[in-house]
Design a protein around this motif. Structure first.
Motif, PDB file in Angstrom:
ATOM      1  N   LEU A  40      31.545  66.543  35.616  1.00 29.28           N
ATOM      2  CA  LEU A  40      31.376  65.753  36.835  1.00 29.28           C
ATOM      3  C   LEU A  40      31.854  64.308  36.708  1.00 29.28           C
ATOM      4  CD1 LEU A  40      27.954  67.023  38.263  1.00 29.28           C
ATOM      5  CD2 LEU A  40      30.260  67.881  38.695  1.00 29.28           C
ATOM      6  N   ALA A  41      31.651  63.667  35.547  1.00 28.41           N
ATOM      7  CA  ALA A  41      32.161  62.309  35.343  1.00 28.41           C
ATOM      8  C   ALA A  41      32.879  62.236  34.010  1.00 28.41           C
ATOM      9  CB  ALA A  41      31.035  61.279  35.376  1.00 28.41           C
ATOM     10  N   ALA A  42      33.813  61.305  33.903  1.00 30.05           N
ATOM     11  CA  ALA A  42      34.506  61.072  32.636  1.00 30.05           C
ATOM     12  C   ALA A  42      34.731  59.584  32.473  1.00 30.05           C
ATOM     13  CB  ALA A  42      35.841  61.818  32.593  1.00 30.05           C
ATOM     14  N   LEU A  43      34.675  59.131  31.226  1.00 30.75           N
ATOM     15  CA  LEU A  43      35.038  57.762  30.876  1.00 30.75           C
ATOM     16  C   LEU A  43      36.472  57.785  30.380  1.00 30.75           C
ATOM     17  CD1 LEU A  43      34.451  54.769  30.226  1.00 30.75           C
ATOM     18  CD2 LEU A  43      33.554  55.539  28.006  1.00 30.75           C
ATOM     19  N   ILE A  44      37.361  57.049  31.041  1.00 25.67           N
ATOM     20  CA  ILE A  44      38.759  56.982  30.660  1.00 25.67           C
ATOM     21  C   ILE A  44      39.033  55.604  30.077  1.00 25.67           C
ATOM     22  CG2 ILE A  44      41.153  57.203  31.423  1.00 25.67           C
ATOM     23  CD1 ILE A  44      40.205  59.001  33.665  1.00 25.67           C
ATOM     24  N   LEU A  45      39.415  55.576  28.814  1.00 29.94           N
ATOM     25  CA  LEU A  45      39.712  54.329  28.115  1.00 29.94           C
ATOM     26  C   LEU A  45      41.217  54.128  28.104  1.00 29.94           C
ATOM     27  CD1 LEU A  45      37.209  54.586  25.125  1.00 29.94           C
ATOM     28  CD2 LEU A  45      36.865  53.576  27.387  1.00 29.94           C
ATOM     29  N   ILE A  46      41.660  53.055  28.704  1.00 32.38           N
ATOM     30  CA  ILE A  46      43.081  52.835  28.947  1.00 32.38           C
ATOM     31  C   ILE A  46      43.639  51.805  27.959  1.00 32.38           C
ATOM     32  CG2 ILE A  46      44.782  52.096  30.659  1.00 32.38           C
ATOM     33  CD1 ILE A  46      42.716  53.006  32.800  1.00 32.38           C
ATOM     34  N   ASP A  47      44.590  52.251  27.145  1.00 31.91           N
ATOM     35  CA  ASP A  47      45.331  51.378  26.224  1.00 31.91           C
ATOM     36  C   ASP A  47      44.438  50.543  25.309  1.00 31.91           C
ATOM     37  OD1 ASP A  47      47.752  52.351  27.108  1.00 31.91           O
ATOM     38  OD2 ASP A  47      48.047  50.757  28.575  1.00 31.91           O
ATOM     39  N   VAL A  48      43.308  51.091  24.900  1.00 34.93           N
ATOM     40  CA  VAL A  48      42.455  50.344  23.973  1.00 34.93           C
ATOM     41  C   VAL A  48      42.989  50.435  22.545  1.00 34.93           C
ATOM     42  CG1 VAL A  48      40.387  50.545  25.399  1.00 34.93           C
ATOM     43  CG2 VAL A  48      40.856  52.294  23.663  1.00 34.93           C
ATOM     44  N   ILE A  49      43.884  51.382  22.287  1.00 33.50           N
ATOM     45  CA  ILE A  49      44.520  51.476  20.978  1.00 33.50           C
ATOM     46  C   ILE A  49      45.896  50.833  21.095  1.00 33.50           C
ATOM     47  CG2 ILE A  49      45.348  53.021  19.168  1.00 33.50           C
ATOM     48  CD1 ILE A  49      43.287  55.050  20.125  1.00 33.50           C
ATOM     49  N   THR A  50      46.047  49.644  20.544  1.00 33.25           N
ATOM     50  CA  THR A  50      47.284  48.890  20.707  1.00 33.25           C
ATOM     51  C   THR A  50      47.474  47.916  19.562  1.00 33.25           C
ATOM     52  OG1 THR A  50      48.496  47.383  22.165  1.00 33.25           O
ATOM     53  CG2 THR A  50      46.102  47.187  22.162  1.00 33.25           C
ATOM     54  N   ASP A  51      48.736  47.612  19.268  1.00 32.87           N
ATOM     55  CA  ASP A  51      49.024  46.583  18.272  1.00 32.87           C
ATOM     56  C   ASP A  51      49.393  45.249  18.928  1.00 32.87           C
ATOM     57  OD1 ASP A  51      51.513  47.132  19.309  1.00 32.87           O
ATOM     58  OD2 ASP A  51      52.362  47.890  17.431  1.00 32.87           O
ATOM     59  N   TYR A  52      49.370  45.210  20.266  1.00 31.95           N
ATOM     60  CA  TYR A  52      49.642  43.992  21.041  1.00 31.95           C
ATOM     61  C   TYR A  52      51.055  43.463  20.817  1.00 31.95           C
ATOM     62  CZ  TYR A  52      44.593  44.057  21.726  1.00 31.95           C
ATOM     63  OH  TYR A  52      43.319  44.442  22.038  1.00 31.95           O
ATOM     64  N   ALA A  53      51.971  44.318  20.351  1.00 35.00           N
ATOM     65  CA  ALA A  53      53.344  43.881  20.082  1.00 35.00           C
ATOM     66  C   ALA A  53      54.216  44.073  21.317  1.00 35.00           C
ATOM     67  CB  ALA A  53      53.913  44.659  18.886  1.00 35.00           C
ATOM     68  N   PHE A  54      53.926  43.293  22.357  1.00 34.72           N
ATOM     69  CA  PHE A  54      54.680  43.343  23.601  1.00 34.72           C
ATOM     70  C   PHE A  54      54.571  41.985  24.276  1.00 34.72           C
ATOM     71  CE2 PHE A  54      50.469  45.296  24.108  1.00 34.72           C
ATOM     72  CZ  PHE A  54      49.879  44.443  25.014  1.00 34.72           C
ATOM     73  N   PRO A  55      55.428  41.688  25.246  1.00 35.21           N
ATOM     74  CA  PRO A  55      55.355  40.382  25.912  1.00 35.21           C
ATOM     75  C   PRO A  55      53.964  40.136  26.502  1.00 35.21           C
ATOM     76  CG  PRO A  55      57.395  41.495  26.478  1.00 35.21           C
ATOM     77  CD  PRO A  55      56.582  42.494  25.716  1.00 35.21           C
ATOM     78  N   GLY A  56      53.387  39.017  26.180  1.00 36.11           N
ATOM     79  CA  GLY A  56      52.031  38.690  26.636  1.00 36.11           C
ATOM     80  C   GLY A  56      50.950  39.271  25.751  1.00 36.11           C
ATOM     81  N   GLY A  57      51.345  40.033  24.726  1.00 36.51           N
ATOM     82  CA  GLY A  57      50.361  40.693  23.878  1.00 36.51           C
ATOM     83  C   GLY A  57      49.464  39.732  23.119  1.00 36.51           C
TER      84      GLY A  57
END
Length: 201
Positions: free
Chosen positions: A15-32
């Motif tokens: 009925l419900a789900a927790l969706i974790l968006i892009d929490v696994i990242t190395d921040y190697a991007f513009p603005g990271g």
């Protein structure tokens, strides 16, 4: 998607789900670098939210950018994040019971099996948390809303490269789409049951 077994046949819907968006990242991007500095408070609250919802038998789904690495998988992404010293990553790594969807674009639904997974699990309410609030979280939340899901984006469990951009994204979600942006601490089993989003005892 990860190789974690799907819900057993005949089991009641999640009925419900927790969706974790892009929490696994190395921040190697513009603005990271700016996002990395802004993220730790939200990530700490996401860890607490995840723990609480898992105790309520809410499945956790990671919707993570593949960063253009089409041969990648979640283990490689996690290794890169750990090697980069990403904040709070230890408490956010997927467990054996979690699901992982790798996405090529901002929305977790675009060119991924996320919709089919949610259908399989019987999900009607999605709780979205992660990075960045004015990018991938925003796009995924709008996409979920357009698909008819009840959407909750806890305002203190998302981060953007600046507080102003985060506030603006949350304002758009709340005012233009009627999306619930209550604080993460206010999302409980009772909350999700009241919105048709958690399994009753």
């Amino acid at each position: 998607m990860s190789k974690v077994p799907l819900k057993a046949a005949g089991a009641p819907p999640a009925l419900a789900a927790l969706i974790l968006i892009d929490v696994i990242t190395d921040y190697a991007f513009p603005g990271g670098a700016r996002l990395r500095r802004a993220a730790p408070p939200a990530l700490a609250r996401i860890v607490a939210l995840r723990r609480r919802l898992q105790a309520a038998e809410v499945p956790v789904i990671y919707a993570n950018d593949n960063r253009g690495r089409w041969r990648s998988d979640v283990r490689e992404l996690a290794s890169r994040s750990v090697a980069a010293g990403a904040p709070a990553i230890a408490g956010l790594l997927p467990g054996r019971s979690d699901y992982v969807v790798l996405k090529p674009k901002q929305s977790g639904f675009y060119a991924t099996p996320l919709a089919e997974l949610l259908h399989h699990l019987g999900v009607r309410t999605v709780v979205l948390a992660g990075l960045a609030g004015d990018g991938c979280v925003l796009c995924t939340a709008i996409d979920a809303h357009l698909r008819g899901y009840r959407v909750i984006v806890p305002r203190d469990c998302v981060a953007s490269i600046s507080p102003a951009r985060n506030r603006r994204a949350l304002q758009i979600l709340a005012e233009s789409f009627g999306i619930d942006t209550r604080a993460g601490a206010r999302i409980t089993r009772r909350t999700l049951q009241a919105t048709g989003g958690a399994r009753a005892d």
